[in-house]
Scaffold this motif. Structure first.
Motif, PDB file in Angstrom:
ATOM      1  N   GLU A 147       0.859  -1.179   0.000  1.00 56.67           N
ATOM      2  CA  GLU A 147       0.000   0.000   0.000  1.00 56.67           C
ATOM      3  C   GLU A 147       0.891   1.222   0.000  1.00 56.67           C
ATOM      4  OE1 GLU A 147      -2.723   0.679   3.329  1.00 56.67           O
ATOM      5  OE2 GLU A 147      -4.328  -0.017   2.052  1.00 56.67           O
ATOM      6  N   GLY A 148       0.905   1.950  -1.101  1.00 52.53           N
ATOM      7  CA  GLY A 148       1.814   3.080  -1.187  1.00 52.53           C
ATOM      8  C   GLY A 148       3.241   2.588  -1.352  1.00 52.53           C
ATOM      9  N   GLY A 149       4.184   3.414  -0.964  1.00 51.69           N
ATOM     10  CA  GLY A 149       5.586   3.060  -1.139  1.00 51.69           C
ATOM     11  C   GLY A 149       6.148   2.139  -0.077  1.00 51.69           C
ATOM     12  N   ARG A 160      -3.342  -2.613   8.975  1.00 48.85           N
ATOM     13  CA  ARG A 160      -2.521  -1.756   8.129  1.00 48.85           C
ATOM     14  C   ARG A 160      -1.173  -1.574   8.841  1.00 48.85           C
ATOM     15  NH1 ARG A 160      -6.067  -0.760   4.753  1.00 48.85           N
ATOM     16  NH2 ARG A 160      -7.842   0.535   4.544  1.00 48.85           N
ATOM     17  N   TYR A 161      -0.121  -1.992   8.180  1.00 51.65           N
ATOM     18  CA  TYR A 161       1.223  -1.892   8.735  1.00 51.65           C
ATOM     19  C   TYR A 161       1.875  -0.643   8.143  1.00 51.65           C
ATOM     20  CZ  TYR A 161       0.404  -6.570  10.426  1.00 51.65           C
ATOM     21  OH  TYR A 161      -0.133  -7.650  11.071  1.00 51.65           O
ATOM     22  N   LEU A 162       2.152   0.338   9.008  1.00 53.12           N
ATOM     23  CA  LEU A 162       2.671   1.624   8.556  1.00 53.12           C
ATOM     24  C   LEU A 162       4.142   1.775   8.902  1.00 53.12           C
ATOM     25  CD1 LEU A 162      -0.266   3.944   9.709  1.00 53.12           C
ATOM     26  CD2 LEU A 162       0.002   2.724   7.539  1.00 53.12           C
ATOM     27  N   ALA A 163       4.906   2.246   7.925  1.00 51.39           N
ATOM     28  CA  ALA A 163       6.327   2.498   8.150  1.00 51.39           C
ATOM     29  C   ALA A 163       6.494   3.648   9.144  1.00 51.39           C
ATOM     30  CB  ALA A 163       7.020   2.826   6.830  1.00 51.39           C
ATOM     31  N   LEU A 170       5.088  -1.022  11.262  1.00 52.14           N
ATOM     32  CA  LEU A 170       5.726  -1.986  10.367  1.00 52.14           C
ATOM     33  C   LEU A 170       7.080  -2.390  10.928  1.00 52.14           C
ATOM     34  CD1 LEU A 170       5.719  -3.522   7.673  1.00 52.14           C
ATOM     35  CD2 LEU A 170       6.790  -1.502   6.638  1.00 52.14           C
ATOM     36  N   GLY A 171       7.272  -3.672  11.073  1.00 57.15           N
ATOM     37  CA  GLY A 171       8.569  -4.211  11.486  1.00 57.15           C
ATOM     38  C   GLY A 171       9.188  -4.941  10.310  1.00 57.15           C
TER      39      GLY A 171
END
Length: 181
Positions: free
Chosen positions: A53-55, A90-93, A113-114
């Protein structure tokens, strides 16, 4: 718990969804039932996809289905329950930082995000959150418990309802002669 189901984020495809389909075996179901204080866990399946999702962010979406047996909170008889729920993470950086003095409950689908995404851990968490908190056998009802010493009028559930007396007061004001006065 389920065998190692963690997927390395570096190994996930950025252009195509990565499917997963988890169906724990009998030993894993028995272990999980014990951890969750269930009488039994007959079926458990978690399937879905992990998609870029996205970059730098990732979306895990799936369907959790389970059939479990719990104790009735009233009679302790076995109660079988089937659940089918949609699960999204949703895993977010970069996780958003809460702002202000008062913080609202964050979106419970967001995760930092890991290096790995673990559908097995998500499955266990989603199952735990979906369990009925107070399972009841059909027809089981709580009886009213009364505790009072001799000569004392017991306090009942109806007496604890703060607005219950207002209806009677309202009726007396509308029709003062109603009570025979």
């Amino acid at each position: 718990m389920p065998r190692n189901t963690a997927l390395s984020v570096a190994a996930l495809s950025g252009s195509a969804p990565t499917p997963f389909d988890l169906r724990p075996g009998a030993a894993e179901l028995a272990e999980l039932a014990g951890r969750l204080d269930l009488l039994g866990l007959r079926k458990l399946r978690f399937s879905g996809t992990i998609t870029a999702e996205g970059g730098r962010d990732w979306l895990l979406s799936g369907q959790l289905g389970a059939t479990m047996v719990q104790r009735c909170v009233v009679t302790l008889a076995p109660v079988t329950t089937r659940i089918d729920v949609e699960v999204t993470r949703r895993y977010l950086a970069e996780m958003p930082e809460p702002e202000g003095d008062e913080v609202e409950m964050p979106d419970d689908t967001l995760e930092p995000l890991g290096s790995h995404i673990d559908p097995g851990a998500v499955m266990v968490e989603a199952l735990t959150l979906s369990l009925p908190a107070y399972p009841r056998a059909e027809g089981a009802e709580m009886e009213q418990a009364v505790f009072a010493g001799p000569g004392i009028t017991p306090l009942r559930d109806e007496d604890l309802k703060p607005l219950a007396g207002l209806a009677a007061l309202r009726d007396m004001i509308r029709d003062p002669g109603k009570d025979g006065e």
